[in-house]
Scaffold this active site. Structure first.
Site, PDB file in Angstrom:
ATOM      1  N   SER A   7     -12.720 -17.544  45.214  1.00  0.00           N
ATOM      2  CA  SER A   7     -11.686 -18.100  44.338  1.00  0.00           C
ATOM      3  C   SER A   7     -10.581 -17.068  44.215  1.00  0.00           C
ATOM      4  O   SER A   7     -10.016 -16.658  45.222  1.00  0.00           O
ATOM      5  CB  SER A   7     -12.304 -18.491  42.990  1.00  0.00           C
ATOM      6  OG  SER A   7     -11.370 -19.209  42.210  1.00  0.00           O
TER       7      SER A   7
ATOM      8  N   ASP B 200     -18.688 -20.796  39.626  1.00  0.00           N
ATOM      9  CA  ASP B 200     -18.966 -21.696  40.749  1.00  0.00           C
ATOM     10  C   ASP B 200     -19.609 -20.900  41.880  1.00  0.00           C
ATOM     11  O   ASP B 200     -19.188 -19.792  42.188  1.00  0.00           O
ATOM     12  CB  ASP B 200     -17.669 -22.357  41.228  1.00  0.00           C
ATOM     13  CG  ASP B 200     -17.908 -23.450  42.256  1.00  0.00           C
ATOM     14  OD1 ASP B 200     -19.043 -23.966  42.333  1.00  0.00           O
ATOM     15  OD2 ASP B 200     -16.955 -23.781  42.977  1.00  0.00           O
TER      16      ASP B 200
ATOM     17  N   HIS C 295     -11.127 -22.148  46.082  1.00  0.00           N
ATOM     18  CA  HIS C 295     -10.509 -22.953  45.028  1.00  0.00           C
ATOM     19  C   HIS C 295      -8.997 -22.946  45.223  1.00  0.00           C
ATOM     20  O   HIS C 295      -8.362 -21.904  45.135  1.00  0.00           O
ATOM     21  CB  HIS C 295     -10.842 -22.390  43.645  1.00  0.00           C
ATOM     22  CG  HIS C 295     -12.290 -22.467  43.311  1.00  0.00           C
ATOM     23  ND1 HIS C 295     -12.880 -21.625  42.398  1.00  0.00           N
ATOM     24  CD2 HIS C 295     -13.276 -23.279  43.753  1.00  0.00           C
ATOM     25  CE1 HIS C 295     -14.170 -21.933  42.296  1.00  0.00           C
ATOM     26  NE2 HIS C 295     -14.428 -22.922  43.111  1.00  0.00           N
TER      27      HIS C 295
END
Length: 191
Positions: A14, A134, A41
């Site tokens: 991310s 995540d 992401h």
């Protein structure tokens, strides 16, 4: 850490992902036959520029994953913006617009969990820099399926929250610097 039986690699990242992947992906040799599936992401309201960014810098084929595409060796796949990337049992790709997971679509957990089901112990999963949790559950699923779980050392991550969460969920994961992660992947190509 075993490399001989690995048939696919999944990577999740991310915040800080672009720099981390710029360190890893261009260093992979053209002889690497293992496919690499990546979730980063990216905002859902813009197109995913990652393929364009890495295509000219990598020796491997780089492309955006497509629904129902059979996973091909020696290819780097990026999840498209606003779609979850899944691996089906017969090792083809699927895209889903299901609900966001950890406020993310694509979500790392979705890729890791489905890839763990498809590849079992033949999967290596890597969590890189990022700002949420995540990938933690997905990494644990990969380890539970007998796969190799790797986490970027949080002390070296641009944003350490995601690697730290992954280590909390999967304390047996191998903790590596970005250079060691690259060396591990190059070792997959050399077998």
């Amino acid at each position: 850490m075993r490399a001989a039986a690995i048939e696919a690699v999944v990577i999740g990242a991310s915040a800080g992902a672009v720099q981390a992947l710029l360190h890893i992906l261009p260093g992979l040799p053209a002889t690497m036959s293992v496919p690499i599936l990546i979730v980063v992401h990216v905002p859902s309201d813009r197109s995913n520029a990652l393929v364009t960014l890495y295509r000219d810098r990598c020796r491997l084929r780089v492309k955006e994953a497509e629904d129902k595409e059979v996973v091909a060796d020696g290819t780097i796949y990026f999840a498209p913006s606003d779609y979850h990337l899944l691996v089906e049992a017969e090792r083809s790709l699927a895209l889903s617009s299901d609900e966001a997971v950890h406020h993310s679509r694509p979500a790392i957990d979705v890729l890791f969990e489905t890839a763990a089901d498809a590849y079992g112990p033949a999967l290596a999963a890597i969590i890189l820099t990022g700002a949420n949790q995540d990938g933690a559950d997905g990494l644990r699923a990969v380890a539970a399926a007998g796969g190799v779980a790797i986490v970027q050392d949080p002390a070296t991550a641009q944003v350490p929250a995601m690697p730290a969460a992954a280590l909390s969920a999967c304390p047996t994961a191998h903790v590596m610097s970005i250079d060691d992660i690259l060396s591990y992947l190059v070792g997959l190509a050399a077998r």
